[in-house]
Design a protein around this motif. Sequence first.
Motif, short mmCIF file in Angstrom:
data_model
loop_
_atom_site.label_atom_id
_atom_site.label_comp_id
_atom_site.label_asym_id
_atom_site.label_seq_id
_atom_site.Cartn_x
_atom_site.Cartn_y
_atom_site.Cartn_z
N TRP A 1 0.80 -1.22 0.03
CA TRP A 1 -0.14 -0.04 -0.15
C TRP A 1 0.78 1.31 -0.02
O TRP A 1 0.67 2.29 -0.85
CB TRP A 1 -0.92 0.15 1.20
N LEU A 2 2.06 1.16 0.75
CA LEU A 2 2.94 2.28 0.91
C LEU A 2 3.49 2.62 -0.50
O LEU A 2 3.83 3.74 -0.97
CB LEU A 2 3.82 1.99 1.86
N THR A 3 3.83 1.51 -1.07
CA THR A 3 4.68 1.64 -2.41
C THR A 3 3.88 2.08 -3.61
O THR A 3 3.96 2.78 -4.34
CB THR A 3 5.50 0.47 -2.70
N PHE A 4 2.49 1.52 -3.73
CA PHE A 4 1.78 1.62 -5.04
C PHE A 4 0.67 2.76 -4.74
O PHE A 4 0.13 3.02 -5.69
CB PHE A 4 1.32 0.21 -5.61
N GLN A 5 0.21 2.66 -3.56
CA GLN A 5 -0.89 3.60 -3.41
C GLN A 5 -0.44 4.87 -2.70
O GLN A 5 -1.31 6.05 -3.23
CB GLN A 5 -1.97 2.90 -2.37
N TRP A 6 0.40 4.97 -2.13
CA TRP A 6 1.32 6.29 -1.48
C TRP A 6 2.22 6.94 -2.13
O TRP A 6 2.65 8.09 -2.01
CB TRP A 6 1.17 5.92 0.10
N GLY A 7 2.87 6.05 -3.10
CA GLY A 7 3.91 6.52 -3.74
C GLY A 7 5.39 6.65 -3.31
O GLY A 7 6.04 7.33 -3.40
N PHE A 8 5.46 5.43 -2.49
CA PHE A 8 6.59 5.51 -1.26
C PHE A 8 7.62 4.98 -2.03
O PHE A 8 7.66 4.06 -3.04
CB PHE A 8 6.29 4.70 -0.06
#
Length: 364
Positions: free
Chosen positions: A142-149
Amino acid sequence: MRFVPDDEDEKPISVEPSPSSSSSLPPPCPSSQQIGEVVGVMALCGLLLLAVLSPEDAASRYDQLESVVIFKYFSVTDVFGSLVACDSCRRSLRKGSSWIESLLVSFFLQFGGTTLVGVFLGQPPSWLCGHNACRSLLLAWWLTFQWGFSLDRRGLRPLCSVGAALSSGHAITSWGADKALNAQHPVARQATFLVVLCGCLGASGGSIFGASYFPSEQRDTAARAAVKKAFLGSLTYYVLKDPHDLIMPPILLQCTRPYAKLAMGLYSLLACANSQLRLSAFNPVSALDNLLCSLCLISPTTTGGEAASSFTNCKTVPFSSSSSKAAGGASVTTTTTTTTKKGKGGKNAASDHVIELTPFFTCK
């Protein structure tokens, strides 16, 4: 405004800063990547220093590291490994991929090794039997793909690489070789090669899946390096622990068994220092590779490339046929052919590519 005649070339005017203005400029701020590298090196040095000064305390702490959770829901080792796996998936996926594809690929990049271990042992994978591992990967996804982390943007890649190295040490031991030693099937617990294989696959299965799903030269090179590192580590772990009492004498086992898992953690950290942190430190993978090749009389490199493909684009030309007498008066007809490799322009290559074959014997 300055007017330049047609017959005069205009030359650029260079303005040199005065010494007072250059001295008043503030020093450049370090980037997030540089700060992350410093933090990663400091974390690596701290862990190595703890292992040297207090090996017993370091061994117990490293053994308990896999059970440390954040907010009672997320495993520390799985969070670091999942962040690295999801970031690698994000950089390799094509544009327009669906969210379910990114989620499944991230799962197998992170848990591909433990999945293969479960397949070989005939039992459910460990990450499916627990809850913290799946939660940790869902958080990282979720952090990588949805939040752009992004690890590179935040400068956290070196620090996450150190955490992923600690997780890789547990993948060789607790999630790989130890799963075979404590398998549900009694026969699997006594299989030496199965223990070594599970330790190897536990730490390299995700890289193998990534190389097959994202075919590229960089992925292939990384997968080969991961398999080599995991196999040498698993073999070393088996020798140090010697669960079947086949190698080490009892006196040495009292010194090696309590620190076998810690040795794999240090092994993964030093390998991370050479590959991820780009430190010219001691490389344990090369040292173990040279030691194993010396003890087993194995060549470090195998025949491949041009030598293996010498029969590609070949032309078979009959060379000679002769008849001779075999023992007992039997006549043996031998047909010899010459295989010549074609070079550029249809011409024959050098004489070192000429191979003489004896395909069959006809006895009368």
